[in-house]
Each structure stands twice: as C-alpha cells, then as structure tokens.
Design a protein around this motif. Structure first.
Motif: not given
Length: 523
Positions: A499-523
């Motif tokens: 379950a932990t692996m599936a949830r973490a993989a889903d986070v990676v998938r959502s960021i790659v499918e919507e790469p504009d999300v990276m802009v909101m997490h710039l440090r």
C-alpha cells in the motif's frame, strides 16, 4: 691517605695517555702500502649516508572498500617524484582514481604490478625521502677514482692490474637491404614497459574483449595515450598480417549466411567449445553487489504513466533554451530524466520511508541489537548508466535543493565522466534511492533489483504512442493520441508494504502527468 689515592689515580691516567700516544705514533709511522684501512676506520672519517625509506599506504578510497586493482603505474623504481605527483591509477567499486605521492623523493620499490589487487591500508610503494642528489654526491665522494691503463712499475716484474670497466653498447643502425625484414622496424621501435602505456578504463576494457595487449599499441592521444581508434586500427593490421593470402585454386566454401547478425562460422561443424573469460573489475563488483542485493526480499509494483503533458512541456522549454543559448548551467537541451528524478524527490518528502536504509548488523541507536530503519534527510538519487566499462550508478546529491535545470546539469556532468571512465568514488557513494532508465535502450517492462543499503528502485520503460479515449468533458468517445510509459518499482518487502509503495508511486505518476505542479513546489 687522600693524597696518596689521588696521586695513584694521576699516575694511572698518565700511563694510559702514554700508551695511547705510542699506539697512534705506530699507526702514523706504518706505511700505507702494508696495511689496508678497515671499513670501520673509513666509516669513522666519512659521513654516514642518511636514507629514510617511507612506505606509502593505500588509503581508503570508498565506503567499505578493502582492495582495488592497479590499472597502471606512472612511475618506476629509481624515478624521482614530488609531493602530490601521480603514482598510479587504481580502480575500485567501479571507479578509477589516481593515487598521488605524500612525499618527495626517490621511488625504491613497487609492491604490486599492473593488474594485481592492492590491499587498503597496506604499503603499495616505497619512497626514499632523504635520498637523491645528496646520496649520489656522497657515493661519488666515497668511490675511489678508476685506475688508468696498465703502467710499468718502478720495481722489476711488478705491473698494476686495471679494474674491469664496462662500455656502453654501440648503437649500429640496420644496414640498408638487410636480410632480416623486420630489422629496421625493430631498431626504430619505441621501448615499452608496464609503466609506458596510458589508457582509460574503457579502453582497457575494450582490449580485454578483443584480446589485445595494450603495451603493443602505439597511442596517438595526448602523452601517448591509447585511444579506441588505435585499438581498432591495430586489430585490423594484425588481422591483415596474420591472415595469409588465399591460393588461386582453393576449395569452394559454403556460402556464408545472408543474415548480417550471423557469423560466417555458424555453419561450422564440430564439438562444442567453451572459452573461459576472466571477469573485469566492473563485472566482478556487479557480481558481488547483486549477490548481496538478491538476499533482500523484493516485490514488484508496475504502473502506466501518461507522458503527453510532459512531452509538450519539454518541447516548450527546449525552444526557450535554444533561443537563450547555453547559460552557466551548460544545459542546451532537456531530457525526460531530470523531470522524473525531481518527481521522485518530491514524493520522498511525503513518504520518507523510501529514502531510508535497513540497519541489521550495525550498532543501533537504542543498543538493543534489533534491526532498525534509519531515515535520511537528503535525497541522493543514483542513476544507472550503461558505459563502455559496464553498468555504473553515479549519484546526484541533494536533489531536493536542485531545480530541473540543476539536475540536468549534474546529470550531464556525471554522464560525461562515466563515458570517459573518470568517475570518482565520491560521485558513486551515498545513494539513497536509484532510478534506472532502461527504456532509453529498449524494453517496456522490467523488474529492477534493489541496491544494497537502499529500500526502493524505479525502473523506467520505453515510451510509446498508444490510442486512448479522451478524458475531456464531453469527448469521452473521441480517440486521441497519447504518449505512455511504464514505471516499474521494486521495494524491500521487509520494511515497505504494497500500500505504501502504491501511494508513493501514485504521487510520482500525478507529478509526471501534470508537470506544472513542480512550479508550486519550487524552493
């Protein structure tokens, strides 16, 4: 009574002084031709040559490395070296390193030959730090002059015998039209030795595959360095010389196969032949590492990721980079891998267990001796690379503090060093999670192996174009073109559940499918 004892002591000392004087007088009067001074007497009058031979220990050049292979020597016995001048090149844990001298002096002894395994913490070269010119001058001062030609002595029947002398061999060039066909080439051939050949680990790996002696090749690179082109040229010349010309009336051979992938010897009939092949240092390290890694209980989790939005974003950014030119980051074009590496780092903030390591045998914080999970703050993501030397996994350090452009710059630097065989142990140490982009070569699905001291690894398959139904509102029945890629995760099932692996993989998938999300997490 006191004065009587004092007078006796004075008389005794006076007698000893006279006796010592008489002995010295006899030594001075005695002719030098009848008595040869002993070595002890010469050592009393001559200064003792001071020599301090320092053994240079092979320092620890990596994490847990106990031995490394001597690739090549840059010095030989009798050579003068300065402090920090290179002594040799070693290869350990898939990285080649130049070892420099800690002292300045004269090389006295090499404990290993090229190709042998050197032990960490043991001497590998001896250097005389106080020898050199002073030692040479002292030896010349103590060496008597060579006698001249024999001369007649004043006494009848006596002649002086000359000391045997050696003369340097006279160099005679080969005569023109010599009967030996290779005489001229042998006279002009350069002297080679185990210290004379320079080459990168990738070139040395190629010589092992082709069965070529590196010392037989004339290098055309800088400082006589052997290049890959030199090896191929040498192999072609050797084949043309070794293969005799076919006679005019030869027995007709069976036609070779039409397929370019088959060797002409495929149709040869004969018993099975097995040729033993010694493992290279890189393959040997991979053998040991994977053997330890497969003791970890693995489980595989695969997911399909839509790359369509990432393809469009990458195209726009590459157009911007093409217009602006190369900046300080030296990045002229972006690939997909920096975006994926950044997406993995963002997922690790939410699921830090994937960035941990399992401590089974080492000392634990609570002193209980039980297995523990050690969390790590930095995201040091290793990237598997296919190089001429074999599989290498350099590490991008502290990915959480880098943007996509910084990740691409560091990735380009590591790829250049890996191709040249110049990765240092620091470039390959400290990884916390690994990404393997096997899709750049081929393959859609894979089952990657978790690296030791890590708990997860991501394998990226080949991106392909597939038809799919549109997800836009009102267009559910319309078929559109999509770019998809398969992500294959392997995890250590001792500490990571499905379950932990599936949830973490889903986070990676959502960021790659919507790469504009990276802009909101710039440090």
């Amino acid at each position: 009574m006191f004065w009587h004892q004092s007078a006796r002591a004075v008389r005794h000392q006076h007698q000893q002084w006279h006796l010592h004087g008489a002995v010295l007088a006899r030594r001075l009067v005695a002719p030098t031709t009848t008595r040869r001074p002993s070595p002890a007497a010469r050592a009393f009058h001559a200064a003792r040559i001071l020599m301090a031979v320092k053994p240079v220990l092979l320092a620890d050049i990596g994490e847990g490395i106990v031995e490394c292979e001597i690739i090549q020597w840059f010095v030989e016995p009798g050579a003068r070296v300065d402090e920090f001048s290179p002594l040799c090149e070693v290869q350990s844990d898939k990285a080649s390193v130049e070892i420099t001298s800690r002292f300045a002096g004269i090389v006295k002894k090499l404990h290993y030959d090229a190709g042998e395994m050197a032990k960490v913490g043991k001497p590998f070269v001896d250097i005389d730090i106080e020898g050199g010119d002073a030692e040479k001058d002292a030896l010349e001062a103590l060496t008597p002059p060579e006698p001249g030609p024999p001369t007649k002595s004043s006494s009848p029947g006596a002649t002086s015998v000359p000391a045997p002398t050696t003369s340097a061999p006279e160099f005679r060039p080969a005569a023109q039209g010599s009967a030996h066909p290779g005489g001229a080439s042998q006279a002009l051939a350069r002297q080679r030795g185990k210290h004379a050949t320079l080459a990168t680990p990738a070139v040395r790996h190629l010589t092992q595959e082709l069965g070529v002696e590196l010392a037989q090749i004339d290098g055309t690179g800088r400082d006589g360095r052997v290049l890959k082109e030199d090896i191929y040229k040498f192999v072609e010349q050797r084949g043309s010389v070794a293969t005799p010309a076919a006679p005019l009336e030869a027995t007709p051979r069976t036609a070779s196969p039409a397929s370019p992938f088959l060797s002409p010897d495929v149709s040869a009939v004969g018993p099975q032949k097995e040729t033993p092949l010694v493992m290279t240092r890189t393959r040997e390290m991979m053998f040991k590492t994977m053997t330890r890694s497969l003791s970890i209980p693995h489980f595989l989790y695969a997911d399909e990721v839509d790359f369509t939005s990432l393809v469009e974003l990458r195209q726009r950014l590459n157009r911007v980079l093409a217009k602006s030119g190369v900046d300080d980051s030296h990045v002229s074009k972006l690939s997909y891998l920096p975006f994926i590496v950044k997406a993995v780092s963002m997922a690790l903030y939410k699921y830090p267990i994937l960035n941990a390591r399992v401590d089974v045998d080492g000392p634990n914080a609570n002193g209980s001796g039980k297995p523990m999970l050690v969390l790590r703050s930095q995201h040091n993501i290793g990237v598997a690379m296919d190089t001429p030397s074999g599989l290498l996994v350099p590490v991008i350090k502290n990915v959480g503090s880098l943007n996509v452009l910084g990740i691409a710059a560091e990735l380009g630097r590591l790829q250049s060093l890996a191709a040249a065989g110049k990765l240092s142990p620091q470039d390959m140490a400290g990884g916390t999670i690994t990404v393997s982009n096997i899709g750049s070569i081929g393959g859609t699905y894979l089952s990657p192996v978790v690296v030791e001291r890590e708990v997860a690894i991501l394998g990226i398959g080949r991106m392909r174009t597939v038809p799919a139904f549109s997800s836009a509102l009102g267009d559910e029945d319309r078929v559109v073109r999509r770019q998809v890629c398969n992500f294959s995760w392997s995890a250590d099932h001792r500490v990571v559940d499905g379950a932990t692996m599936a949830r973490a993989a889903d986070v990676v998938r959502s960021i790659v499918e919507e790469p504009d999300v990276m802009v909101m997490h710039l440090r």
